[in-house]
Design a protein around this motif. Structure first.
Motif, PDB file in Angstrom:
ATOM      1  N   GLU A 147       0.820  -1.216   0.000  1.00  0.00           N
ATOM      2  CA  GLU A 147       0.000   0.000   0.000  1.00  0.00           C
ATOM      3  C   GLU A 147       0.855   1.269   0.000  1.00  0.00           C
ATOM      4  OE1 GLU A 147       0.341  -2.286   2.250  1.00  0.00           O
ATOM      5  OE2 GLU A 147      -0.045  -1.630   4.312  1.00  0.00           O
TER       6      GLU A 147
ATOM      7  N   PHE B  62       2.004   1.819  -3.698  1.00  0.00           N
ATOM      8  CA  PHE B  62       0.942   2.336  -4.570  1.00  0.00           C
ATOM      9  C   PHE B  62       0.625   3.787  -4.262  1.00  0.00           C
ATOM     10  CE2 PHE B  62      -0.260  -2.244  -5.183  1.00  0.00           C
ATOM     11  CZ  PHE B  62      -0.007  -2.255  -6.547  1.00  0.00           C
ATOM     12  N   ALA B  63       0.516   4.086  -2.972  1.00  0.00           N
ATOM     13  CA  ALA B  63       0.184   5.466  -2.601  1.00  0.00           C
ATOM     14  C   ALA B  63       1.251   6.423  -3.136  1.00  0.00           C
ATOM     15  CB  ALA B  63       0.079   5.587  -1.081  1.00  0.00           C
TER      16      ALA B  63
ATOM     17  N   HIS C  11      -4.059   1.466 -11.362  1.00  0.00           N
ATOM     18  CA  HIS C  11      -5.342   1.266 -10.685  1.00  0.00           C
ATOM     19  C   HIS C  11      -5.796  -0.194 -10.789  1.00  0.00           C
ATOM     20  CE1 HIS C  11      -9.733   2.877 -10.088  1.00  0.00           C
ATOM     21  NE2 HIS C  11      -9.392   1.950  -9.199  1.00  0.00           N
TER      22      HIS C  11
ATOM     23  N   ILE D 293      -4.003  -2.248  -8.463  1.00  0.00           N
ATOM     24  CA  ILE D 293      -4.486  -1.986  -7.104  1.00  0.00           C
ATOM     25  C   ILE D 293      -5.745  -2.798  -6.811  1.00  0.00           C
ATOM     26  CG2 ILE D 293      -5.539  -0.198  -5.659  1.00  0.00           C
ATOM     27  CD1 ILE D 293      -3.508   1.763  -6.934  1.00  0.00           C
TER      28      ILE D 293
ATOM     29  N   PHE E 160      -6.253  -3.259  -2.851  1.00  0.00           N
ATOM     30  CA  PHE E 160      -5.868  -2.091  -2.077  1.00  0.00           C
ATOM     31  C   PHE E 160      -6.769  -0.894  -2.361  1.00  0.00           C
ATOM     32  CE2 PHE E 160      -1.451  -3.977  -1.935  1.00  0.00           C
ATOM     33  CZ  PHE E 160      -1.439  -4.133  -0.559  1.00  0.00           C
ATOM     34  N   GLU E 161      -7.796  -1.097  -3.182  1.00  0.00           N
ATOM     35  CA  GLU E 161      -8.553   0.058  -3.671  1.00  0.00           C
ATOM     36  C   GLU E 161      -9.190   0.859  -2.536  1.00  0.00           C
ATOM     37  OE1 GLU E 161     -11.983  -0.531  -6.079  1.00  0.00           O
ATOM     38  OE2 GLU E 161     -11.513   1.177  -7.373  1.00  0.00           O
TER      39      GLU E 161
ATOM     40  N   HIS F 276      -8.102   1.091   0.511  1.00  0.00           N
ATOM     41  CA  HIS F 276      -7.149   1.551   1.527  1.00  0.00           C
ATOM     42  C   HIS F 276      -7.144   3.075   1.552  1.00  0.00           C
ATOM     43  CE1 HIS F 276      -3.249   2.589   3.281  1.00  0.00           C
ATOM     44  NE2 HIS F 276      -3.325   1.425   3.913  1.00  0.00           N
TER      45      HIS F 276
ATOM     46  N   TYR G  70      -4.978   5.540   2.290  1.00  0.00           N
ATOM     47  CA  TYR G  70      -3.894   6.280   1.640  1.00  0.00           C
ATOM     48  C   TYR G  70      -3.916   6.053   0.137  1.00  0.00           C
ATOM     49  CZ  TYR G  70      -1.476   7.742   5.914  1.00  0.00           C
ATOM     50  OH  TYR G  70      -1.138   8.344   7.089  1.00  0.00           O
ATOM     51  N   VAL G  71      -4.063   4.773  -0.251  1.00  0.00           N
ATOM     52  CA  VAL G  71      -4.080   4.456  -1.675  1.00  0.00           C
ATOM     53  C   VAL G  71      -5.275   5.140  -2.336  1.00  0.00           C
ATOM     54  CG1 VAL G  71      -4.205   2.594  -3.371  1.00  0.00           C
ATOM     55  CG2 VAL G  71      -2.946   2.256  -1.247  1.00  0.00           C
TER      56      VAL G  71
ATOM     57  N   SER H  93      -4.769   8.842  -2.823  1.00  0.00           N
ATOM     58  CA  SER H  93      -3.790   9.043  -3.887  1.00  0.00           C
ATOM     59  C   SER H  93      -4.423   8.802  -5.258  1.00  0.00           C
ATOM     60  CB  SER H  93      -2.632   8.068  -3.665  1.00  0.00           C
ATOM     61  OG  SER H  93      -1.446   8.591  -4.148  1.00  0.00           O
ATOM     62  N   LEU H  94      -5.261   7.755  -5.315  1.00  0.00           N
ATOM     63  CA  LEU H  94      -5.954   7.418  -6.561  1.00  0.00           C
ATOM     64  C   LEU H  94      -6.891   8.540  -6.986  1.00  0.00           C
ATOM     65  CD1 LEU H  94      -7.465   3.819  -6.612  1.00  0.00           C
ATOM     66  CD2 LEU H  94      -6.229   4.962  -8.464  1.00  0.00           C
TER      67      LEU H  94
END
Length: 643
Positions: free
Chosen positions: A168, A171-172, A191, A194, A199-200, A202, A204-205, A208-209
């Motif tokens: 995570e 990715f973030a 994405h 992810i 992790f979608e 999450h 932080y992730v 960020s997404l």
DNA sequence: CTAGGGTTAG
């Protein structure tokens, strides 16, 4: 001369050491024997230097815990020289650090802006884990080296080692490097990874997404992710608010901000800075004040970023004196604080204040002017009628090569300065000698100068050049046709109109608004949507009659359409800024100044209309258009009819 | 040991 000392061994990893007596002289005997917890206690007392001396004293004998303690402290203090000594010590004593310590070194070097050294440490690692990869990716990402970050991420995915699956954190981090035109494509691919790795949702992730999507203009996708997040925090809320604000969707940003507050969001300084950006765009002074009150009541410590956005908000909302008050009260200023203040004066056409503040900035010499500073100063001189001072500053800038090298935009300012001073031919020569290919904006500014100074000869040349590069921009046709009309060249006016018919593209419809009691009233050209539309358009017609008696002549050359004169006048009276002015007159009490905001540049006819408005109705008018503020008092505008 | 949102200009 070397002296050998035997020290007692109580740590299993500590062996005999030889050391230099020059160093030991500073040590008290009681500090022996050195051990990791002693290093630790020194570090926690802020005595990193002494700890390093201890380390040196231990000669060949340092192990994991000692290095860990020292590196930790070096990272905390961003002490690069000390960190290098620790690293050198490892090499000299042939200590082979484990992955963990090597990762600490990567972090140390990257936090101290030594990315090359950090990368070298990573390169030398035969074993890497997800943390070492992520630390290096983050180092690049945080400093804006997006392609390096992304390349490293791909390299990580291809790596065969165990333990290199992105987590995570990875990715973030890597999503923050998905910027620019190709960013969204990459972002979408990441994405999908992810989603695959689950992790979608999450936090932080997720933020960020959504930020990645918002920054590449896919605000609906961003909002979808925001809505789907199982938990929200202040960062994800701020990310979506600022996403709207950065795209200029100011009303949506404001709406969301209010809604989230109602749902219990506790805004922090970043949230306020973001929503203030939206209010700057809306020029909503009352709302801006309200947010400022929130800030004061929340008793946040003072953040430069937040104060900068307050300066900007007040200046763009027409409350420049509040900007200066905040600016003066700051105990720390960044270059952005100065720039925001300078831009404020510049947009209000206050050339003298721009020059004065710039002088103060140089005298104080705390902050170095950057390219934005010069842009603000030069355009401030131009808008504030200080042409010679502006030219002087540009020359200084071009000569003293130590500071900022002039860029295209700075050359553009000079064209503006010369044009405003009526030195149109000189401006043309200047363009021809520039080290850049002139842009449409530069030709456009010269064309504007030609119109104001009625220089048909140069204007014709410039205008046609401009129509070649930018055939879709309606404004160019208008100005050229204005120019021909002012010279009585009606045939050429006709030709321009013919040219326009095929290529004319309306980029953005004209829109004006006015804030009353924290409510924004918006008008479009020939508006039929406002609840008081009948009353408002009747008022505009009424005013037009009155102004004509005082000498107002509608400028029909401002109308693009090929219709008869009566129609043209009707179209002119439907311009959104006239509607907003009339509404302001109806809805406010006598003597109250009227503040109108327009999304495009004001047209010649409306500018003239506003002058009569200020004179005949006895109301001060502040009109913010796309470029600057116009302040009309008693029939005269602060822009000096040059904008 | 590694992570997300922010201020000026265009």
């Amino acid at each position: 001369m070397l002296r050998k000392i035997t020290i007692s061994i109580y740590h299993p990893n500590l062996v005999y050491s030889s050391f230099n007596p020059l160093i030991t002289r500073q040590l008290s005997v009681s500090s022996f024997p050195p051990n990791p917890s002693y290093l630790k206690s020194l570090c926690s007392n802020g005595r990193l230097r002494e700890a390093l001396v201890e380390m040196a004293a231990q000669g060949i004998a340092m192990m994991f815990e000692g290095y860990d303690t020292l590196l930790n402290e070096c990272v905390n203090q961003r002490a690069i020289r000390e960190g290098q000594r620790v690293h050198a010590h490892m090499i000299k004593t042939c200590y082979l650090p484990p992955v963990y310590l090597r990762t600490r070194l990567i972090v140390l070097y990257s936090k101290c802006d030594c990315l090359g050294d950090a990368q070298r440490v990573l390169d030398e690692m035969t074993l890497r884990n997800v943390v070492s990869w992520t630390a290096m990716i983050s180092a690049y990402a945080q400093r804006g080296y997006s392609s390096e970050a992304l390349n490293l991420f791909v390299k990580m995915l291809r790596s065969d080692f165990a333990g290199t699956e992105p987590n995570e954190f990875t990715f973030a981090t890597v999503l923050t490097s998905c910027t620019g035109p190709s960013g969204c494509n990459l972002g979408r691919q990441i994405h999908s990874l992810i989603i695959k790795r689950n992790f979608e949702s999450h936090i932080y992730v997720g933020s960020s997404l959504l930020d990645m999507y918002a920054k590449s203009g896919r605000i609906h996708e961003a909002h979808r992710i925001f809505k789907c997040m199982p938990e929200r925090d202040i960062v994800s809320c701020t990310a979506i608010i600022s996403g709207y604000a950065q795209l200029g969707l100011d009303e949506e940003a404001l709406k969301l901000f209010r809604q989230l507050l109602r749902e219990g969001m506790i805004a922090n300084y970043v949230t306020y800075a973001s929503v203030l950006t939206a209010l700057s765009g809306l020029a909503a002074l009352d709302l801006g004040r309200q947010v400022h009150n929130h800030v004061l009541r929340s008793q946040l410590p003072s953040y430069v970023v937040l104060q900068n956005s307050l300066i900007d908000m007040y200046s763009k909302c027409g409350g420049l004196c509040y900007s200066r008050r905040i600016f003066d009260s700051m105990n720390e200023r960044t270059v952005i604080s100065w720039n925001a203040m300078l831009v404020g004066y510049s947009k209000h056409g206050m050339g003298r204040e721009v020059v004065e503040l710039f002088k103060l900035m140089r005298e104080e010499n705390q902050v170095k002017p950057d390219s934005v500073t010069f842009l603000a100063v030069l355009s401030g001189c131009s808008h504030g009628g200080m042409e010679n001072k502006g030219l002087e500053i540009f020359d200084e800038m071009a000569i003293t090569r130590d500071g900022e090298e002039p860029e295209m935009e700075h050359y553009g300012c000079v064209v503006d300065l010369l044009g405003r001073a009526g030195r149109v031919e000189e401006a043309l020569e200047f363009i021809k000698k520039m080290p850049f290919e002139p842009t449409a904006a530069i030709w456009g500014s010269l064309l504007g100068a030609c119109r104001v100074h009625s220089n048909v000869e140069v204007g014709e040349f410039v205008g046609h050049r401009l129509l070649e590069i930018e055939p879709e921009n309606a404004g160019n046709y208008v100005i050229l046709s204005n120019l021909y009309a002012s010279a009585g060249r009606w045939e050429d006016v006709g030709t321009i109109r013919e040219l326009m018919k095929e290529k004319f593209v309306i980029k953005e419809p004209g829109r004006s608004w006015i804030e009353l009691d924290q409510i924004l009233h918006t008008f479009h050209a020939s508006d039929r949507s406002h609840p008081r539309r009948e009353e408002v358009s009747a008022k505009v017609r009424d005013l037009s009659v009155k102004f004509k008696e005082a000498g107002y002549v509608p400028d029909l050359s401002c109308v693009l359409y090929d219709v008869d004169e009566e129609q043209k006048e009707k179209i002119l009276l439907g311009h959104s800024e006239k509607l907003a002015l009339a509404f302001g007159l109806i809805a406010t009490s006598e003597g109250v100044p009227i503040r109108v905001i327009k999304n495009l540049r004001i047209c010649v006819d409306c500018h003239n209309f506003a002058k009569f408005f200020s004179k005949v109705c006895g109301r001060e008018v502040s009109l913010r258009d796309k470029n600057r503020f116009h302040r009309f008092v008693g029939g005269i505008c602060s822009c000096g009819d040059y904008w």
